[in-house]
Motif scaffolding. Structure first.
Motif, PDB file in Angstrom:
ATOM      1  N   ILE A 175       0.831  -1.206   0.000  1.00  0.00           N
ATOM      2  CA  ILE A 175       0.000   0.000   0.000  1.00  0.00           C
ATOM      3  C   ILE A 175       0.866   1.257   0.000  1.00  0.00           C
ATOM      4  N   ASN A 176       1.936   1.242   0.783  1.00  0.00           N
ATOM      5  CA  ASN A 176       2.818   2.417   0.843  1.00  0.00           C
ATOM      6  C   ASN A 176       3.449   2.718  -0.511  1.00  0.00           C
ATOM      7  N   ALA A 177       3.764   1.667  -1.265  1.00  0.00           N
ATOM      8  CA  ALA A 177       4.326   1.883  -2.602  1.00  0.00           C
ATOM      9  C   ALA A 177       3.322   2.618  -3.480  1.00  0.00           C
ATOM     10  N   TYR A 178       2.060   2.233  -3.413  1.00  0.00           N
ATOM     11  CA  TYR A 178       1.027   2.908  -4.188  1.00  0.00           C
ATOM     12  C   TYR A 178       0.798   4.336  -3.702  1.00  0.00           C
ATOM     13  N   MET A 179       0.899   4.562  -2.392  1.00  0.00           N
ATOM     14  CA  MET A 179       0.686   5.908  -1.863  1.00  0.00           C
ATOM     15  C   MET A 179       1.731   6.883  -2.386  1.00  0.00           C
ATOM     16  N   ALA A 180       2.894   6.357  -2.769  1.00  0.00           N
ATOM     17  CA  ALA A 180       3.944   7.214  -3.348  1.00  0.00           C
ATOM     18  C   ALA A 180       3.645   7.556  -4.803  1.00  0.00           C
ATOM     19  N   HIS A 181       2.580   6.947  -5.362  1.00  0.00           N
ATOM     20  CA  HIS A 181       2.185   7.206  -6.758  1.00  0.00           C
ATOM     21  C   HIS A 181       0.683   7.520  -6.789  1.00  0.00           C
ATOM     22  N   PRO A 182       0.288   8.681  -6.263  1.00  0.00           N
ATOM     23  CA  PRO A 182      -1.143   8.992  -6.147  1.00  0.00           C
ATOM     24  C   PRO A 182      -1.903   8.959  -7.466  1.00  0.00           C
ATOM     25  N   GLU A 183      -1.192   9.156  -8.582  1.00  0.00           N
ATOM     26  CA  GLU A 183      -1.860   9.167  -9.880  1.00  0.00           C
ATOM     27  C   GLU A 183      -2.399   7.791 -10.268  1.00  0.00           C
ATOM     28  N   ILE A 184      -1.870   6.712  -9.656  1.00  0.00           N
ATOM     29  CA  ILE A 184      -2.359   5.361  -9.983  1.00  0.00           C
ATOM     30  C   ILE A 184      -2.824   4.593  -8.743  1.00  0.00           C
ATOM     31  N   SER A 185      -2.812   5.261  -7.590  1.00  0.00           N
ATOM     32  CA  SER A 185      -3.100   4.540  -6.347  1.00  0.00           C
ATOM     33  C   SER A 185      -4.491   3.906  -6.337  1.00  0.00           C
ATOM     34  N   TYR A 186      -5.430   4.523  -7.061  1.00  0.00           N
ATOM     35  CA  TYR A 186      -6.798   4.001  -7.076  1.00  0.00           C
ATOM     36  C   TYR A 186      -6.929   2.705  -7.894  1.00  0.00           C
ATOM     37  N   LEU A 187      -5.885   2.336  -8.619  1.00  0.00           N
ATOM     38  CA  LEU A 187      -5.953   1.169  -9.490  1.00  0.00           C
ATOM     39  C   LEU A 187      -5.583  -0.140  -8.787  1.00  0.00           C
ATOM     40  N   ASN A 188      -5.035  -0.058  -7.571  1.00  0.00           N
ATOM     41  CA  ASN A 188      -4.630  -1.298  -6.904  1.00  0.00           C
ATOM     42  C   ASN A 188      -5.844  -2.019  -6.325  1.00  0.00           C
ATOM     43  N   LYS A 189      -5.723  -3.338  -6.207  1.00  0.00           N
ATOM     44  CA  LYS A 189      -6.740  -4.168  -5.559  1.00  0.00           C
ATOM     45  C   LYS A 189      -6.053  -5.008  -4.483  1.00  0.00           C
ATOM     46  N   THR A 190      -6.782  -5.295  -3.416  1.00  0.00           N
ATOM     47  CA  THR A 190      -6.218  -6.078  -2.319  1.00  0.00           C
ATOM     48  C   THR A 190      -7.204  -7.147  -1.870  1.00  0.00           C
ATOM     49  N   ILE A 191      -6.696  -8.360  -1.681  1.00  0.00           N
ATOM     50  CA  ILE A 191      -7.472  -9.459  -1.086  1.00  0.00           C
ATOM     51  C   ILE A 191      -6.786  -9.848   0.212  1.00  0.00           C
ATOM     52  N   MET A 192      -7.548  -9.928   1.286  1.00  0.00           N
ATOM     53  CA  MET A 192      -7.012 -10.328   2.582  1.00  0.00           C
ATOM     54  C   MET A 192      -7.669 -11.637   3.030  1.00  0.00           C
ATOM     55  N   TYR A 193      -6.894 -12.482   3.693  1.00  0.00           N
ATOM     56  CA  TYR A 193      -7.430 -13.737   4.219  1.00  0.00           C
ATOM     57  C   TYR A 193      -6.686 -14.097   5.494  1.00  0.00           C
ATOM     58  N   GLN A 194      -7.208 -15.095   6.216  1.00  0.00           N
ATOM     59  CA  GLN A 194      -6.573 -15.557   7.439  1.00  0.00           C
ATOM     60  C   GLN A 194      -6.198 -17.026   7.315  1.00  0.00           C
ATOM     61  N   SER A 195      -5.213 -17.446   8.103  1.00  0.00           N
ATOM     62  CA  SER A 195      -4.826 -18.855   8.103  1.00  0.00           C
ATOM     63  C   SER A 195      -6.012 -19.693   8.568  1.00  0.00           C
ATOM     64  N   GLY A 196      -6.148 -20.857   7.988  1.00  0.00           N
ATOM     65  CA  GLY A 196      -7.276 -21.720   8.342  1.00  0.00           C
ATOM     66  C   GLY A 196      -8.511 -21.437   7.511  1.00  0.00           C
ATOM     67  N   GLN A 197      -8.495 -20.334   6.765  1.00  0.00           N
ATOM     68  CA  GLN A 197      -9.629 -19.994   5.907  1.00  0.00           C
ATOM     69  C   GLN A 197      -9.662 -20.925   4.701  1.00  0.00           C
ATOM     70  N   ASP A 198     -10.847 -21.180   4.186  1.00  0.00           N
ATOM     71  CA  ASP A 198     -11.012 -22.006   2.990  1.00  0.00           C
ATOM     72  C   ASP A 198     -10.404 -21.270   1.794  1.00  0.00           C
ATOM     73  N   MET A 199      -9.250 -21.761   1.318  1.00  0.00           N
ATOM     74  CA  MET A 199      -8.547 -21.068   0.246  1.00  0.00           C
ATOM     75  C   MET A 199      -9.281 -21.167  -1.090  1.00  0.00           C
ATOM     76  N   THR A 200     -10.216 -22.104  -1.190  1.00  0.00           N
ATOM     77  CA  THR A 200     -11.004 -22.210  -2.423  1.00  0.00           C
ATOM     78  C   THR A 200     -11.743 -20.907  -2.698  1.00  0.00           C
ATOM     79  N   LYS A 201     -12.266 -20.281  -1.627  1.00  0.00           N
ATOM     80  CA  LYS A 201     -12.997 -19.018  -1.782  1.00  0.00           C
ATOM     81  C   LYS A 201     -12.048 -17.893  -2.201  1.00  0.00           C
ATOM     82  N   VAL A 202     -10.840 -17.913  -1.653  1.00  0.00           N
ATOM     83  CA  VAL A 202      -9.859 -16.891  -2.019  1.00  0.00           C
ATOM     84  C   VAL A 202      -9.479 -17.034  -3.490  1.00  0.00           C
ATOM     85  N   LEU A 203      -9.225 -18.259  -3.918  1.00  0.00           N
ATOM     86  CA  LEU A 203      -8.834 -18.487  -5.311  1.00  0.00           C
ATOM     87  C   LEU A 203      -9.976 -18.152  -6.272  1.00  0.00           C
TER      88      LEU A 203
END
Length: 360
Positions: free
Chosen positions: A226-254
């Motif tokens: 995220i910090n890398a994108y914050m250094a480039h405000p002209e493209i910062s809105y283009l990033n996407k992030t997926i967060m998950y936790q250990s033990g979570q069903d990875m099928t849903k993440v994939l």
């Protein structure tokens, strides 16, 4: 006859080391070189080297060859006392953990200590059981990888018992700030920031970051992304992030990744929490008919050995693995013997391989 041959190889290497032909830390000839020098089989060489490893004259680095161990220190300081050091890790037999544990074992065994190991599977209840087991065994010292280190810890009372019992303790890979315990960690945030900056420099604007967020490594890596994108405000809105936790069903993440990558303007690069995840993500990308790296670049983290053999070879960040284990083993022995130690934060050098392509 084979026994005589392996003893000749063992004796020859041992004498060369003791003579000073090879200094501590020097790289030894390869197995192939030794086979040619002594006119013996690979099995014979490995048997000789295996015994020299047990005697602490030689150590191996996976994929990196054989090196001279600190044999003089080992011979002088090895004792016959049954001294146990406890190691509690989130995983044991896979990924980068065998290398870390091997390093710990090599460092402490030279000083007459033995390992007792427990695996939490990144589960808090199992962490509690592991810590209690170590207390019950009255270990001389503890090396712990915290379980779900980014989450509030329900086992803090057990850690306080360990502190009250004055058991020397250190953390690896993460630590709890509320505990005054030395630690060995990687510079995850700085390394992931640099990797994301590299992708941006290669023309990637739409990048997907996928991070495990119940451990500190994952949250720090996500922060770097995220910090890398914050250094480039002209493209910062283009990033996407997926967060998950250990033990979570990875099928849903994939499946979530598949949905994002199926869009017409899909990300042109994916930054993954670790190499193990990156390899799975590469399979998802290929299943959509996309090419790596021509259509989508992929990066991982930790320099998992399997990532070196997939096609294209994975771009990644190097985890110190065995060095961390060696340092942890050395530090815990110093702590047991009353010597002061300082926490260590390791750099994570990038390995730019074929899984990343420049965008026009």
């Amino acid at each position: 006859m084979a026994e005589i041959k392996y003893e000749i190889v063992k004796k020859g290497l041992k004498e060369a080391i003791e003579r000073g032909d090879y200094q501590v830390g020097d790289k030894l000839p390869t197995e192939s070189d030794l086979m040619a020098q002594y006119q013996v089989s690979r099995y014979t060489v490995r048997r000789a080297v295996g015994e020299l490893q047990n005697d602490h004259y030689v150590y191996r680095i996976q994929g990196g060859g054989m090196y001279v161990d600190d044999w003089q220190d080992s011979v002088q300081k090895r004792t016959i006392n049954n001294k146990m050091i406890g190691v509690v890790t989130t995983h044991l037999a896979d990924y980068i953990f065998p290398s870390i544990i091997s390093g710990i074992d090599r460092a402490i065994s030279a000083r007459g200590y033995s390992l007792i190991i427990s695996n939490t599977h990144n589960n808090r209840e199992k962490e509690a059981q592991s810590l209690q087991k170590m207390l019950d065994n009255q270990v001389a010292g503890l090396i712990i990888e915290p379980t779900q280190s980014a989450m509030p810890d329900p086992n803090i009372e057990l850690y306080q018992q360990i502190e009250a019992a004055k058991i020397p303790t250190l953390f690896i890979n993460a630590h709890y700030p509320q505990l005054q315990v030395p630690f060995l960690e990687t510079k995850d945030m700085e390394a992931e920031l640099a990797m994301t900056e590299y992708l941006i420099s290669q023309g990637h604007q739409r990048i997907l970051g996928i991070f495990q967020v119940d451990d500190m490594q994952g949250t720090h890596r996500m922060r770097g992304f995220i910090n890398a994108y914050m250094a480039h405000p002209e493209i910062s809105y283009l990033n996407k992030t997926i967060m998950y936790q250990s033990g979570q069903d990875m099928t849903k993440v994939l499946k979530q990744v598949s949905t994002i990558m199926s869009q017409p303007e899909h990300p042109t690069a994916v930054v993954c929490y670790n190499d193990e995840l990156a390899i799975q993500i590469m399979d998802v990308i290929r299943s959509l008919g996309l090419r790596i790296p021509e259509d989508v670049s992929v990066t991982g983290c930790d320099d998992f050995v399997l990532g070196r053999y997939i096609k294209p070879r994975l771009t990644t960040l190097e985890h110190p693995k065995e060095k961390m284990g060696l340092d942890a083993g050395t530090m815990i022995v110093k702590m047991i013997e009353g010597e002061p130690v300082e926490s260590i934060k390791y750099e994570m050098p990038p390995h730019y391989n074929e899984s990343v392509a420049k965008r026009n």
